[in-house]
Design a protein around this motif. Structure first.
Motif, PDB file in Angstrom:
ATOM      1  N   ALA A   1       0.843  -1.192   0.000  1.00 27.44           N
ATOM      2  CA  ALA A   1       0.000   0.000   0.000  1.00 27.44           C
ATOM      3  C   ALA A   1       0.877   1.241   0.000  1.00 27.44           C
ATOM      4  O   ALA A   1       1.950   1.244   0.596  1.00 27.44           O
ATOM      5  CB  ALA A   1      -0.918  -0.011   1.225  1.00 27.44           C
ATOM      6  N   PRO A   2       0.449   2.311  -0.685  1.00 31.65           N
ATOM      7  CA  PRO A   2       1.252   3.546  -0.692  1.00 31.65           C
ATOM      8  C   PRO A   2       1.510   4.061   0.710  1.00 31.65           C
ATOM      9  O   PRO A   2       0.640   4.020   1.568  1.00 31.65           O
ATOM     10  CB  PRO A   2       0.380   4.523  -1.500  1.00 31.65           C
ATOM     11  N   LEU A   3       2.730   4.513   0.951  1.00 32.02           N
ATOM     12  CA  LEU A   3       3.092   5.064   2.253  1.00 32.02           C
ATOM     13  C   LEU A   3       2.937   6.575   2.237  1.00 32.02           C
ATOM     14  O   LEU A   3       3.009   7.203   1.172  1.00 32.02           O
ATOM     15  CB  LEU A   3       4.537   4.697   2.577  1.00 32.02           C
ATOM     16  N   PRO A   4       2.728   7.186   3.381  1.00 25.38           N
ATOM     17  CA  PRO A   4       2.591   8.650   3.422  1.00 25.38           C
ATOM     18  C   PRO A   4       3.841   9.325   2.890  1.00 25.38           C
ATOM     19  O   PRO A   4       4.957   8.855   3.110  1.00 25.38           O
ATOM     20  CB  PRO A   4       2.391   8.934   4.920  1.00 25.38           C
ATOM     21  N   ALA A   5       3.643  10.429   2.173  1.00 25.88           N
ATOM     22  CA  ALA A   5       4.778  11.176   1.635  1.00 25.88           C
ATOM     23  C   ALA A   5       5.572  11.790   2.774  1.00 25.88           C
ATOM     24  O   ALA A   5       5.024  12.156   3.803  1.00 25.88           O
ATOM     25  CB  ALA A   5       4.288  12.270   0.689  1.00 25.88           C
TER      26      ALA A   5
ATOM     27  N   ARG B   1      16.003   6.607  -9.243  1.00 23.61           N
ATOM     28  CA  ARG B   1      15.475   6.101 -10.519  1.00 23.61           C
ATOM     29  C   ARG B   1      15.427   4.584 -10.569  1.00 23.61           C
ATOM     30  O   ARG B   1      15.040   4.021 -11.586  1.00 23.61           O
ATOM     31  CB  ARG B   1      16.344   6.612 -11.676  1.00 23.61           C
ATOM     32  N   THR B   2      15.815   3.914  -9.510  1.00 25.25           N
ATOM     33  CA  THR B   2      15.900   2.454  -9.512  1.00 25.25           C
ATOM     34  C   THR B   2      14.626   1.857  -8.941  1.00 25.25           C
ATOM     35  O   THR B   2      14.357   1.990  -7.751  1.00 25.25           O
ATOM     36  CB  THR B   2      17.113   1.985  -8.687  1.00 25.25           C
ATOM     37  N   ASP B   3      13.848   1.223  -9.800  1.00 26.69           N
ATOM     38  CA  ASP B   3      12.622   0.560  -9.354  1.00 26.69           C
ATOM     39  C   ASP B   3      12.714  -0.954  -9.486  1.00 26.69           C
ATOM     40  O   ASP B   3      11.912  -1.676  -8.919  1.00 26.69           O
ATOM     41  CB  ASP B   3      11.421   1.048 -10.168  1.00 26.69           C
ATOM     42  N   GLY B   4      13.701  -1.432 -10.269  1.00 28.97           N
ATOM     43  CA  GLY B   4      13.845  -2.865 -10.488  1.00 28.97           C
ATOM     44  C   GLY B   4      14.816  -3.481  -9.500  1.00 28.97           C
ATOM     45  O   GLY B   4      14.806  -3.159  -8.318  1.00 28.97           O
ATOM     46  N   PRO B   5      15.677  -4.385  -9.996  1.00 26.22           N
ATOM     47  CA  PRO B   5      16.662  -5.032  -9.111  1.00 26.22           C
ATOM     48  C   PRO B   5      17.580  -3.999  -8.458  1.00 26.22           C
ATOM     49  O   PRO B   5      17.869  -2.949  -9.025  1.00 26.22           O
ATOM     50  CB  PRO B   5      17.444  -5.938 -10.080  1.00 26.22           C
ATOM     51  N   ASP B   6      18.028  -4.329  -7.271  1.00 28.72           N
ATOM     52  CA  ASP B   6      18.896  -3.406  -6.543  1.00 28.72           C
ATOM     53  C   ASP B   6      20.178  -3.157  -7.326  1.00 28.72           C
ATOM     54  O   ASP B   6      20.792  -4.094  -7.828  1.00 28.72           O
ATOM     55  CB  ASP B   6      19.253  -3.979  -5.173  1.00 28.72           C
TER      56      ASP B   6
ATOM     57  N   ASP C   1      11.452  -6.380   6.679  1.00 26.46           N
ATOM     58  CA  ASP C   1       9.999  -6.535   6.765  1.00 26.46           C
ATOM     59  C   ASP C   1       9.259  -5.207   6.666  1.00 26.46           C
ATOM     60  O   ASP C   1       8.037  -5.184   6.502  1.00 26.46           O
ATOM     61  CB  ASP C   1       9.607  -7.256   8.055  1.00 26.46           C
ATOM     62  N   ARG C   2       9.984  -4.096   6.769  1.00 24.38           N
ATOM     63  CA  ARG C   2       9.347  -2.783   6.636  1.00 24.38           C
ATOM     64  C   ARG C   2       9.506  -2.192   5.244  1.00 24.38           C
ATOM     65  O   ARG C   2       9.053  -1.083   4.982  1.00 24.38           O
ATOM     66  CB  ARG C   2       9.923  -1.821   7.687  1.00 24.38           C
ATOM     67  N   GLY C   3      10.186  -2.922   4.342  1.00 25.50           N
ATOM     68  CA  GLY C   3      10.308  -2.456   2.965  1.00 25.50           C
ATOM     69  C   GLY C   3      11.751  -2.246   2.540  1.00 25.50           C
ATOM     70  O   GLY C   3      12.696  -2.576   3.245  1.00 25.50           O
TER      71      GLY C   3
ATOM     72  N   GLY D   1      10.507   4.120   0.409  1.00 25.36           N
ATOM     73  CA  GLY D   1       9.163   4.662   0.245  1.00 25.36           C
ATOM     74  C   GLY D   1       8.509   4.225  -1.056  1.00 25.36           C
ATOM     75  O   GLY D   1       9.127   3.605  -1.925  1.00 25.36           O
ATOM     76  N   TRP D   2       7.250   4.557  -1.195  1.00 27.04           N
ATOM     77  CA  TRP D   2       6.487   4.199  -2.391  1.00 27.04           C
ATOM     78  C   TRP D   2       7.023   5.004  -3.579  1.00 27.04           C
ATOM     79  O   TRP D   2       7.028   6.216  -3.566  1.00 27.04           O
ATOM     80  CB  TRP D   2       5.010   4.493  -2.169  1.00 27.04           C
ATOM     81  N   GLY D   3       7.489   4.300  -4.618  1.00 29.82           N
ATOM     82  CA  GLY D   3       8.053   4.979  -5.777  1.00 29.82           C
ATOM     83  C   GLY D   3       9.307   5.771  -5.440  1.00 29.82           C
ATOM     84  O   GLY D   3       9.599   6.777  -6.093  1.00 29.82           O
ATOM     85  N   ASN D   4      10.042   5.315  -4.402  1.00 26.57           N
ATOM     86  CA  ASN D   4      11.280   5.981  -3.973  1.00 26.57           C
ATOM     87  C   ASN D   4      11.041   7.435  -3.553  1.00 26.57           C
ATOM     88  O   ASN D   4      11.920   8.289  -3.698  1.00 26.57           O
ATOM     89  CB  ASN D   4      12.350   5.920  -5.069  1.00 26.57           C
ATOM     90  N   ALA D   5       9.862   7.709  -3.008  1.00 20.84           N
ATOM     91  CA  ALA D   5       9.514   9.090  -2.633  1.00 20.84           C
ATOM     92  C   ALA D   5      10.433   9.633  -1.544  1.00 20.84           C
ATOM     93  O   ALA D   5      10.764  10.820  -1.547  1.00 20.84           O
ATOM     94  CB  ALA D   5       8.061   9.149  -2.172  1.00 20.84           C
TER      95      ALA D   5
END
Length: 264
Positions: free
Chosen positions: A4-8, A82-87, A108-110, A134-138
């Motif tokens: 689920a999206p996390l707060p900004a 800019r990294t959303d795939g493999p680390d 466990d927290r992401g 964060g969600w989308g590396n926010a």
């Protein structure tokens, strides 16, 4: 599995302190269950950015970045943002007498970005920060924007801006070799994840060469008297002419031969 999206992240304040203070500019980022303090400060040795983390699950920790390293921090936060795939691979930044290692991980927290500082004033080990991606590396994006604010504030106030090159080395391949000069004037040899700092010193017993090796959270120190440096160089040359012997410790652990790629 999608989360689920996390707060900004929330910027609690971003006001410059009085010019008479050592603290020149400050930002506070509230990221999930953590608070990060980003302070631009100055002392007799120059300006630096102190980044402190205060969270629920680990003790308060901080890293101190000389201002000359801010540009490389911005570059690396751009990369991990800019990294959303493999680390991506871990990266090292050498700033003056310090080494900052950037790496990604997940618990466990992401997913998170870990920044480990070694060298400098740490006699052994170092200090680290854990930035939740964060969600989308926010959250990583918020840090990058805070660094940009510091750079812009310096430009707007007429103070010297960040140095674009400052004796630092970015290494992306395990066997890459770079040679730079630190701000103190000594050479820095980087070999993959190892960094060697060469520093000519003097005490009441005479001149000597201090060679410091920093690798991750490990540091090794070697001191060579000045009058023995020429023979020290000769000994290295002679040692490299000899046929290398298999490392018995590695063979005893089931590993044949030495480290790959000529690394030590």
């Amino acid at each position: 599995m999608l989360r689920a999206p996390l707060p900004a992240p929330t910027v609690l304040h971003g006001q410059p302190a009085l010019m008479g203070d050592q603290e020149l500019f400050s930002e506070v980022l509230k990221v999930q269950n953590k608070i990060f303090y980003l302070d631009l400060k100055q002392n007799g040795r120059g300006k630096y950015v102190k980044i402190a983390e205060k969270g629920k699950y680990r003790p308060k920790s901080s890293v101190v970045v000389p201002l000359s390293g801010l540009h490389s921090f911005i570059q690396l936060f751009d990369l991990y943002m800019r990294t959303d795939g493999p680390d991506p691979q871990s990266r090292d930044v050498v700033v003056e007498s310090k080494v900052f290692n950037f790496s990604c991980g997940e618990n466990d927290r992401g997913r998170y970005l870990r920044i480990f500082e070694s060298g400098g004033g740490y006699p052994a080990g170092g200090s680290s920060l854990m930035v939740p991606a964060g969600w989308g590396n926010a959250n990583i994006r918020a840090f990058r924007e805070s660094f940009e604010k510091i750079a812009n504030w310096l430009n707007q106030t007429g103070l010297p801006s960040i140095e674009m090159s400052s004796g630092l080395a970015l290494t992306s391949k395990p066997d890459s070799v770079t040679l730079d000069v630190s701000k103190e004037g000594g050479p820095v040899l980087s070999v993959g994840s190892k960094h060697f700092f060469f520093d000519a010193r003097m005490n009441d017993r005479g001149r000597y060469l201090k060679i410091k090796e920093v690798s991750g959270n490990m540091k090794t120190l070697l001191v060579v008297p000045a009058h023995a440096v020429a023979k020290f160089q000769e000994a290295i040359s002679l040692a490299m002419l000899v046929q290398p012997r298999p490392d018995q410790e590695l063979m005893g652990n089931g590993v044949q031969g030495g480290p790959p790629g000529g690394q030590v």
